[in-house]
Write a protein that holds these residues in place. Structure first.
Motif, PDB file in Angstrom:
ATOM      1  N   GLY A 164       4.358  24.499   5.005  1.00 38.89           N
ATOM      2  CA  GLY A 164       5.124  24.029   5.978  1.00 38.89           C
ATOM      3  C   GLY A 164       5.086  22.422   6.265  1.00 38.89           C
ATOM      4  O   GLY A 164       3.937  21.947   5.808  1.00 38.89           O
ATOM      5  N   VAL A 165       6.057  21.739   6.853  1.00 37.31           N
ATOM      6  CA  VAL A 165       6.143  20.373   6.721  1.00 37.31           C
ATOM      7  C   VAL A 165       5.434  20.075   8.006  1.00 37.31           C
ATOM      8  O   VAL A 165       5.780  20.456   9.125  1.00 37.31           O
ATOM      9  N   VAL A 166       4.428  19.228   7.792  1.00 30.49           N
ATOM     10  CA  VAL A 166       3.694  18.563   9.137  1.00 30.49           C
ATOM     11  C   VAL A 166       4.310  17.234   9.722  1.00 30.49           C
ATOM     12  O   VAL A 166       4.596  17.133  10.659  1.00 30.49           O
ATOM     13  N   ASP A 167       4.758  16.256   8.826  1.00 32.78           N
ATOM     14  CA  ASP A 167       5.443  14.892   9.134  1.00 32.78           C
ATOM     15  C   ASP A 167       6.276  14.608   8.029  1.00 32.78           C
ATOM     16  O   ASP A 167       5.745  14.541   6.955  1.00 32.78           O
ATOM     17  N   ASP A 168       7.516  14.445   8.358  1.00 32.06           N
ATOM     18  CA  ASP A 168       8.455  13.895   7.391  1.00 32.06           C
ATOM     19  C   ASP A 168       9.243  12.607   8.042  1.00 32.06           C
ATOM     20  O   ASP A 168      10.628  12.534   7.855  1.00 32.06           O
ATOM     21  N   SER A 169       8.595  11.962   9.122  1.00 28.93           N
ATOM     22  CA  SER A 169       9.189  10.946   9.803  1.00 28.93           C
ATOM     23  C   SER A 169       9.727   9.865   9.173  1.00 28.93           C
ATOM     24  O   SER A 169      10.596   9.226   9.427  1.00 28.93           O
ATOM     25  N   GLN A 170       9.107   9.587   7.912  1.00 28.18           N
ATOM     26  CA  GLN A 170       9.394   8.464   7.042  1.00 28.18           C
ATOM     27  C   GLN A 170       9.998   8.737   5.655  1.00 28.18           C
ATOM     28  O   GLN A 170      10.270   8.057   4.882  1.00 28.18           O
ATOM     29  N   LEU A 171      10.599  10.072   5.831  1.00 30.23           N
ATOM     30  CA  LEU A 171      11.161  10.444   4.470  1.00 30.23           C
ATOM     31  C   LEU A 171      13.065  10.145   4.611  1.00 30.23           C
ATOM     32  O   LEU A 171      13.296  10.539   5.826  1.00 30.23           O
TER      33      LEU A 171
ATOM     34  N   GLY B 100       0.977  -1.149   0.079  1.00 31.76           N
ATOM     35  CA  GLY B 100       0.193   0.005  -0.164  1.00 31.76           C
ATOM     36  C   GLY B 100       0.944   1.279  -0.107  1.00 31.76           C
ATOM     37  O   GLY B 100       2.216   1.096   0.124  1.00 31.76           O
ATOM     38  N   PRO B 101       0.442   2.513  -0.304  1.00 33.90           N
ATOM     39  CA  PRO B 101       0.829   3.514  -0.202  1.00 33.90           C
ATOM     40  C   PRO B 101       1.710   3.976   1.385  1.00 33.90           C
ATOM     41  O   PRO B 101       0.837   3.723   2.288  1.00 33.90           O
ATOM     42  N   LYS B 102       2.854   4.497   1.207  1.00 37.70           N
ATOM     43  CA  LYS B 102       3.635   4.728   2.428  1.00 37.70           C
ATOM     44  C   LYS B 102       3.858   6.063   2.222  1.00 37.70           C
ATOM     45  O   LYS B 102       4.386   6.746   1.349  1.00 37.70           O
ATOM     46  N   LEU B 103       3.304   7.001   3.409  1.00 36.16           N
ATOM     47  CA  LEU B 103       3.600   8.486   3.495  1.00 36.16           C
ATOM     48  C   LEU B 103       5.095   8.686   3.525  1.00 36.16           C
ATOM     49  O   LEU B 103       5.700   8.183   4.546  1.00 36.16           O
ATOM     50  N   LEU B 104       5.551   9.463   2.786  1.00 34.88           N
ATOM     51  CA  LEU B 104       6.878   9.975   2.954  1.00 34.88           C
ATOM     52  C   LEU B 104       6.804  11.341   3.618  1.00 34.88           C
ATOM     53  O   LEU B 104       7.792  11.775   4.587  1.00 34.88           O
ATOM     54  N   ILE B 105       5.906  12.316   3.055  1.00 35.95           N
ATOM     55  CA  ILE B 105       6.027  13.659   3.689  1.00 35.95           C
ATOM     56  C   ILE B 105       4.481  14.374   3.465  1.00 35.95           C
ATOM     57  O   ILE B 105       3.923  14.066   2.422  1.00 35.95           O
ATOM     58  N   GLN B 106       4.343  15.031   4.467  1.00 37.94           N
ATOM     59  CA  GLN B 106       2.863  15.826   4.500  1.00 37.94           C
ATOM     60  C   GLN B 106       3.034  17.264   4.764  1.00 37.94           C
ATOM     61  O   GLN B 106       3.765  17.724   5.642  1.00 37.94           O
ATOM     62  N   PHE B 107       2.559  18.257   3.733  1.00 34.23           N
ATOM     63  CA  PHE B 107       2.661  19.523   3.958  1.00 34.23           C
ATOM     64  C   PHE B 107       1.341  20.142   4.424  1.00 34.23           C
ATOM     65  O   PHE B 107       0.249  19.754   3.803  1.00 34.23           O
TER      66      PHE B 107
END
Lengths: 116, 112
Positions: A53-60, A42-49
């Motif tokens: 501004g960056v909200v979540d980049d924990s898996q980047l 399934g899709p895996k989140l890399l980054i959320q803006f």
């Protein structure tokens, strides 16, 4: 209403080369996501803006991946240098969740990256 | 660490019958769930969602059921049509964070 646009649709590169993907979200959508989808997963989140501004980049993987969303509209995801395991479809999605409370994400067609 | 799991990679159903796609999650903090449908060479498209304050949400031929105690949800398609043949992804997360975890998908084949 125009959908989420992504380019290119396909990209083939050799390992250690660089590549960049572009995404233009739906007009007015404050939240933008980049996902990596490896074949069979399934899709895996890399980054959320949220806006620019960056909200979540924990898996980047920050040693090789970078993303920006200048002016809070379109966004670019870069990989430098690419590895074989980066072969995947890179999906961009946008959402008005930041302003409307609606959590539905609208996805672009994706960019299929093959690293040889 | 897969927080959303779809244990059936594929499902085959006869046209006109019911399709039931299952999804399990592990994080008890999740309060919002979505189903997406994906055709080849296209991005996923939103199908239906459900909040944890409900146990059922219906939209035409599509119904999603949520069992919070079992951390399980299912998507029912009745009646199934050949055009429903696609990969279906379940996603769950916390609504206020606008961040969702996806399952690995179930490929549905509806036979004419």
């Amino acid at each position: 209403e125009a959908g989420v646009a992504q380019s290119p649709r396909y990209k083939i590169i050799e390992k250690r080369q660089s590549v960049a993907f572009w995404c233009n979200p739906i007009s007015g959508h404050a939240t933008l996501y980049w996902y990596q989808q490896i074949l069979g997963q399934g899709p895996k989140l890399l980054i959320q803006f949220q806006n620019n501004g960056v909200v979540d980049d924990s898996q980047l993987p920050k040693d090789r991946f970078s993303a920006e969303r200048l002016k809070g509209v379109d966004s670019t995801l870069k990989i430098q240098p690419a590895k074989l395991e980066d072969s995947a479809v890179y999906l961009c999605a946008s959402s008005s969740a930041g302003t409307s409370g609606m959590n539905e994400q609208f996805f672009g067609p994706g960019t299929r990256l093959t690293v040889l | 660490d897969q927080q959303v799991k779809q244990n059936s990679p594929s499902l085959s159903v006869q046209e006109g019958r019911i399709s039931i796609l299952n999804c399990d999650y592990t994080n008890s903090m999740f309060d919002y769930f979505l189903w997406y449908k994906k055709y080849p060479a296209e991005g996923p498209t939103f199908l239906i969602s459900i909040s944890s304050i409900k146990d059922k949400n219906e939209d035409g031929r599509f119904t999603v059921f949520l069992n919070k105690s079992a951390k399980h949800l299912s998507l029912h398609i009745v009646p199934s049509q050949p055009g429903d043949s696609a990969v279906y992804f379940c996603a769950g997360g916390r609504k206020n964070f606008n961040k969702f975890y996806f399952g690995s998908g179930t490929k549905l084949n509806v036979k004419p």
